[in-house]
Design a protein around this motif. Structure first.
Motif, PDB file in Angstrom:
ATOM      1  N   ALA A  37       0.814  -1.226   0.000  1.00  0.00           N
ATOM      2  CA  ALA A  37       0.000   0.000   0.000  1.00  0.00           C
ATOM      3  C   ALA A  37       0.845   1.272   0.000  1.00  0.00           C
ATOM      4  CB  ALA A  37      -0.922   0.003   1.221  1.00  0.00           C
ATOM      5  N   ILE A  38       2.138   1.151   0.324  1.00  0.00           N
ATOM      6  CA  ILE A  38       3.029   2.322   0.357  1.00  0.00           C
ATOM      7  C   ILE A  38       3.130   2.967  -1.017  1.00  0.00           C
ATOM      8  CG2 ILE A  38       5.416   3.085   0.714  1.00  0.00           C
ATOM      9  CD1 ILE A  38       5.656   0.944   2.871  1.00  0.00           C
ATOM     10  N   VAL A  39       3.151   2.156  -2.066  1.00  0.00           N
ATOM     11  CA  VAL A  39       3.311   2.660  -3.440  1.00  0.00           C
ATOM     12  C   VAL A  39       2.079   2.293  -4.261  1.00  0.00           C
ATOM     13  CG1 VAL A  39       5.820   2.731  -3.447  1.00  0.00           C
ATOM     14  CG2 VAL A  39       4.689   0.586  -3.964  1.00  0.00           C
ATOM     15  N   ILE A  40       0.915   2.680  -3.725  1.00  0.00           N
ATOM     16  CA  ILE A  40      -0.354   2.280  -4.350  1.00  0.00           C
ATOM     17  C   ILE A  40      -0.644   3.073  -5.627  1.00  0.00           C
ATOM     18  CG2 ILE A  40      -1.850   3.891  -3.128  1.00  0.00           C
ATOM     19  CD1 ILE A  40      -3.783   1.450  -2.718  1.00  0.00           C
ATOM     20  N   SER A  41      -0.050   4.271  -5.751  1.00  0.00           N
ATOM     21  CA  SER A  41      -0.274   5.092  -6.950  1.00  0.00           C
ATOM     22  C   SER A  41       1.061   5.574  -7.511  1.00  0.00           C
ATOM     23  CB  SER A  41      -1.152   6.305  -6.617  1.00  0.00           C
ATOM     24  OG  SER A  41      -0.439   7.208  -5.771  1.00  0.00           O
ATOM     25  N   ARG A  42       1.010   6.125  -8.727  1.00  0.00           N
ATOM     26  CA  ARG A  42       2.217   6.651  -9.368  1.00  0.00           C
ATOM     27  C   ARG A  42       2.789   7.809  -8.570  1.00  0.00           C
ATOM     28  NH1 ARG A  42       3.228  10.358 -13.690  1.00  0.00           N
ATOM     29  NH2 ARG A  42       4.942   9.704 -15.037  1.00  0.00           N
ATOM     30  N   THR A  43       1.918   8.684  -8.081  1.00  0.00           N
ATOM     31  CA  THR A  43       2.363   9.845  -7.303  1.00  0.00           C
ATOM     32  C   THR A  43       3.035   9.413  -6.006  1.00  0.00           C
ATOM     33  OG1 THR A  43       0.584  11.211  -8.202  1.00  0.00           O
ATOM     34  CG2 THR A  43       1.640  11.986  -6.179  1.00  0.00           C
ATOM     35  N   SER A  44       2.412   8.471  -5.302  1.00  0.00           N
ATOM     36  CA  SER A  44       2.994   8.003  -4.037  1.00  0.00           C
ATOM     37  C   SER A  44       4.330   7.314  -4.275  1.00  0.00           C
ATOM     38  CB  SER A  44       2.026   7.058  -3.318  1.00  0.00           C
ATOM     39  OG  SER A  44       1.788   5.886  -4.080  1.00  0.00           O
ATOM     40  N   THR A  45       4.462   6.635  -5.407  1.00  0.00           N
ATOM     41  CA  THR A  45       5.728   5.971  -5.744  1.00  0.00           C
ATOM     42  C   THR A  45       6.825   7.006  -5.979  1.00  0.00           C
ATOM     43  OG1 THR A  45       4.543   4.131  -6.788  1.00  0.00           O
ATOM     44  CG2 THR A  45       6.866   4.388  -7.355  1.00  0.00           C
ATOM     45  N   ILE A  46       6.498   8.072  -6.730  1.00  0.00           N
ATOM     46  CA  ILE A  46       7.475   9.127  -7.002  1.00  0.00           C
ATOM     47  C   ILE A  46       7.920   9.797  -5.701  1.00  0.00           C
ATOM     48  CG2 ILE A  46       7.805  11.393  -8.071  1.00  0.00           C
ATOM     49  CD1 ILE A  46       5.926  10.460 -10.331  1.00  0.00           C
ATOM     50  N   VAL A  47       6.943  10.142  -4.842  1.00  0.00           N
ATOM     51  CA  VAL A  47       7.263  10.814  -3.579  1.00  0.00           C
ATOM     52  C   VAL A  47       8.091   9.899  -2.684  1.00  0.00           C
ATOM     53  CG1 VAL A  47       6.296  11.777  -1.453  1.00  0.00           C
ATOM     54  CG2 VAL A  47       5.241  12.308  -3.662  1.00  0.00           C
ATOM     55  N   TYR A  48       7.674   8.654  -2.559  1.00  0.00           N
ATOM     56  CA  TYR A  48       8.336   7.699  -1.660  1.00  0.00           C
ATOM     57  C   TYR A  48       9.792   7.463  -2.070  1.00  0.00           C
ATOM     58  CZ  TYR A  48       9.077   3.319   0.950  1.00  0.00           C
ATOM     59  OH  TYR A  48       9.561   2.337   1.788  1.00  0.00           O
ATOM     60  N   TYR A  49       9.979   7.059  -3.323  1.00  0.00           N
ATOM     61  CA  TYR A  49      11.341   6.739  -3.765  1.00  0.00           C
ATOM     62  C   TYR A  49      12.160   8.002  -4.060  1.00  0.00           C
ATOM     63  CZ  TYR A  49      10.359   1.761  -3.886  1.00  0.00           C
ATOM     64  OH  TYR A  49      10.061   0.466  -3.526  1.00  0.00           O
ATOM     65  N   GLY A  50      11.481   9.093  -4.424  1.00  0.00           N
ATOM     66  CA  GLY A  50      12.193  10.357  -4.642  1.00  0.00           C
ATOM     67  C   GLY A  50      12.835  10.861  -3.358  1.00  0.00           C
ATOM     68  N   LEU A  51      12.106  10.776  -2.241  1.00  0.00           N
ATOM     69  CA  LEU A  51      12.650  11.191  -0.946  1.00  0.00           C
ATOM     70  C   LEU A  51      13.814  10.300  -0.524  1.00  0.00           C
ATOM     71  CD1 LEU A  51       9.389  12.053   1.037  1.00  0.00           C
ATOM     72  CD2 LEU A  51      11.178  13.645   0.298  1.00  0.00           C
ATOM     73  N   ILE A  52      13.696   9.003  -0.805  1.00  0.00           N
ATOM     74  CA  ILE A  52      14.796   8.082  -0.481  1.00  0.00           C
ATOM     75  C   ILE A  52      16.059   8.473  -1.238  1.00  0.00           C
ATOM     76  CG2 ILE A  52      15.624   5.696  -0.745  1.00  0.00           C
ATOM     77  CD1 ILE A  52      12.746   4.766  -0.203  1.00  0.00           C
ATOM     78  N   MET A  53      15.920   8.758  -2.533  1.00  0.00           N
ATOM     79  CA  MET A  53      17.086   9.121  -3.345  1.00  0.00           C
ATOM     80  C   MET A  53      17.635  10.482  -2.933  1.00  0.00           C
ATOM     81  SD  MET A  53      17.521   6.455  -5.008  1.00  0.00           S
ATOM     82  CE  MET A  53      18.811   6.906  -6.162  1.00  0.00           C
ATOM     83  N   LEU A  54      16.749  11.398  -2.519  1.00  0.00           N
ATOM     84  CA  LEU A  54      17.194  12.714  -2.065  1.00  0.00           C
ATOM     85  C   LEU A  54      18.088  12.573  -0.827  1.00  0.00           C
ATOM     86  CD1 LEU A  54      16.593  15.779  -2.794  1.00  0.00           C
ATOM     87  CD2 LEU A  54      15.018  15.729  -0.861  1.00  0.00           C
ATOM     88  N   VAL A  55      17.658  11.746   0.122  1.00  0.00           N
ATOM     89  CA  VAL A  55      18.452  11.535   1.346  1.00  0.00           C
ATOM     90  C   VAL A  55      19.727  10.775   1.022  1.00  0.00           C
ATOM     91  CG1 VAL A  55      18.472  10.577   3.679  1.00  0.00           C
ATOM     92  CG2 VAL A  55      16.365  11.572   2.765  1.00  0.00           C
ATOM     93  N   PHE A  56      19.637   9.784   0.131  1.00  0.00           N
ATOM     94  CA  PHE A  56      20.839   9.055  -0.273  1.00  0.00           C
ATOM     95  C   PHE A  56      21.870  10.011  -0.875  1.00  0.00           C
ATOM     96  CE2 PHE A  56      19.543   4.417  -0.357  1.00  0.00           C
ATOM     97  CZ  PHE A  56      20.670   3.971   0.301  1.00  0.00           C
ATOM     98  N   GLY A  57      21.418  10.925  -1.729  1.00  0.00           N
ATOM     99  CA  GLY A  57      22.327  11.902  -2.325  1.00  0.00           C
ATOM    100  C   GLY A  57      23.001  12.759  -1.277  1.00  0.00           C
ATOM    101  N   SER A  58      22.225  13.194  -0.274  1.00  0.00           N
ATOM    102  CA  SER A  58      22.782  14.035   0.795  1.00  0.00           C
ATOM    103  C   SER A  58      23.863  13.306   1.573  1.00  0.00           C
ATOM    104  CB  SER A  58      21.664  14.472   1.755  1.00  0.00           C
ATOM    105  OG  SER A  58      20.710  15.263   1.088  1.00  0.00           O
TER     106      SER A  58
END
Length: 413
Positions: A310-331
């Motif tokens: 249910a965490i990635v139930i939609s395209r938008t939620s998938t972008i937000v979820y994994y986008g934030l992960i990659m943002l923190v990984f980059g930092s």
């Protein structure tokens, strides 16, 4: 304008031209090969000839940087890159573009850039005062990240709207102009000992001495071990499984995929901008251990949708979820890279600095293909969501044990 500020500006401009020019060329020429031949193998060979010079020649570039005048290496390598592209333009104007010409040019420009990069890296302590090393390293990381963001975008636009031959000529002229600007950098601004000898009696003896020096430095080996671990985690748990998950299991499309992975270099910029504030409040040893735990946790939550779809139930939620992960990984990549570089520049004997960089960089880079290969094998055996999940748990354990091996001289102050 004082000399130190002028050095920073000229360093940034030279580094930006070299980094951006190389990335744009590699991207645009890769697209050209892929679309003109339709061969994935020929495209892969283009990538390989771009990667090999850095892996094979960097140790020898370190020896040259320690033995010869770093300014001459930096200026001459950029000039050589410029002349290479101008000659390639003349060749393709007379004979058209050939795969052989692309392979040779890609190999040579990346070989030249390897010598340029190590010499510039080893010269940083000479360009600014010791107190500004954190700043110049953050600046370098920002330039690298922006180049990674803009390079593919500009490369794609150039391929679509500009004759590739014209771009190659423009790239050559840019390198020549960059070389001329680098002539005005004061490479002796903070030079304590003039160690260059202008000759090499025994390259392999120099390399052996460099290896021995690195191994004897416990603080370098401790930080390097963690640095290598982070690199393996990224290649094994992120760079292969995540694209596979996004494109094969979640089917998010190329636009959403680009947004998610575009968050990585943005995070690197944010990390580079904040690293100076953070290291003033937290020791590098504590910072690294904390980063390891956070990185392991991020890898775990990449695989979490396997257990909680249910965490990635939609395209938008998938972008937000994994986008934030990659943002923190980059930092956190910047929060590892910048203190590591600054520690080396402050604590390594100047006469060994080029060799230390030349030895450590390929040892770190070689972890990437190993991680890619292992991750590719695991994807065929187990669900891809489980790979980052398992790797994250292992890395958290590894980070806790890091208290035993991360030894920093004066906490890498």
């Amino acid at each position: 304008m004082n000399k130190e500020l002028r050095n920073l500006i000229l360093y940034a401009s030279g580094r930006a031209v070299s980094s951006l020019g190389s990335i744009i060329y590699s991207f645009a020429i890769g697209l050209y090969v892929l679309n003109s031949t339709g061969s994935g193998m020929k495209f892969a060979v283009t990538l390989l000839v771009s990667f090999l010079p850095s892996l094979l020649l960097t140790p020898f570039a370190g020896v040259l940087a320690d033995r010869f005048d770093k300014k001459k290496i930096v200026v001459n390598m950029d000039m050589l890159n410029g002349l290479l592209f101008i000659l390639f333009f003349i060749y393709i104007t007379l004979n058209d573009i050939t795969l052989t010409g692309v392979y040779i040019t890609s190999f040579l420009t990346n070989a030249i850039t390897s010598f340029f990069g190590i010499a510039f890296e080893a010269a940083k302590p000479q360009l600014v005062y010791k107190e500004r090393l954190q700043l110049i390293n953050s600046l370098s990381q920002i330039i690298h990240s922006i180049s990674n963001i803009l390079g593919p975008v500009i490369g794609g636009l150039i391929y679509a709207f500009v004759d590739i031959k014209i771009f190659i000529l423009f790239n050559g002229i840019s390198f020549v102009l960059s070389s001329i600007s680098e002539m005005f950098i004061d490479f002796k601004f903070n030079l304590i000992n003039d160690n260059h000898i202008n000759k090499i009696n025994d390259v392999f003896k120099d390399l052996k001495d460099g290896f021995k020096y690195v191994i004897d430095q416990k603080s370098i080996m401790g930080m390097y071990t963690f640095f290598l671990g982070m690199n393996i985690l990224m290649s094994l748990a992120v760079q292969v499984p995540l694209p596979y998950i996004l494109n094969t299991h979640l089917n998010i499309g190329s636009e959403a995929y680009g947004i998610i992975f575009g968050c990585l270099p943005i995070g690197m910029i944010l990390g580079a901008l904040t690293v100076g504030i953070i290291v003033k409040k937290v020791s590098v040893k504590k910072l690294y251990i904390s980063i390891g735990i956070v990185a392991g946790f991020l890898a775990i939550i990449i695989g979490l949708p396997y257990f909680v779809p249910a965490i990635v139930i939609s395209r938008t939620s998938t972008i937000v979820y994994y986008g934030l992960i990659m943002l923190v990984f980059g930092s956190i990549i910047s929060l590892v890279d910048v203190p590591f570089a600054t520690h080396l520049q402050k604590n390594v004997d100047a006469k060994y600095l080029g060799r230390v960089w030349g030895i450590l960089i390929p040892m770190i880079k070689v972890a990437n293909p190993v991680g890619f290969l292992l991750s590719g094998v695991l994807i065929e055996i187990i669900n891809p969501f489980l790979i980052p999940f398992i790797c994250g748990v292992i890395f958290i354990i590894f980070s806790f044990s890091g208290k035993r091996f991360i030894i920093t001289k004066n906490e890498a102050a």
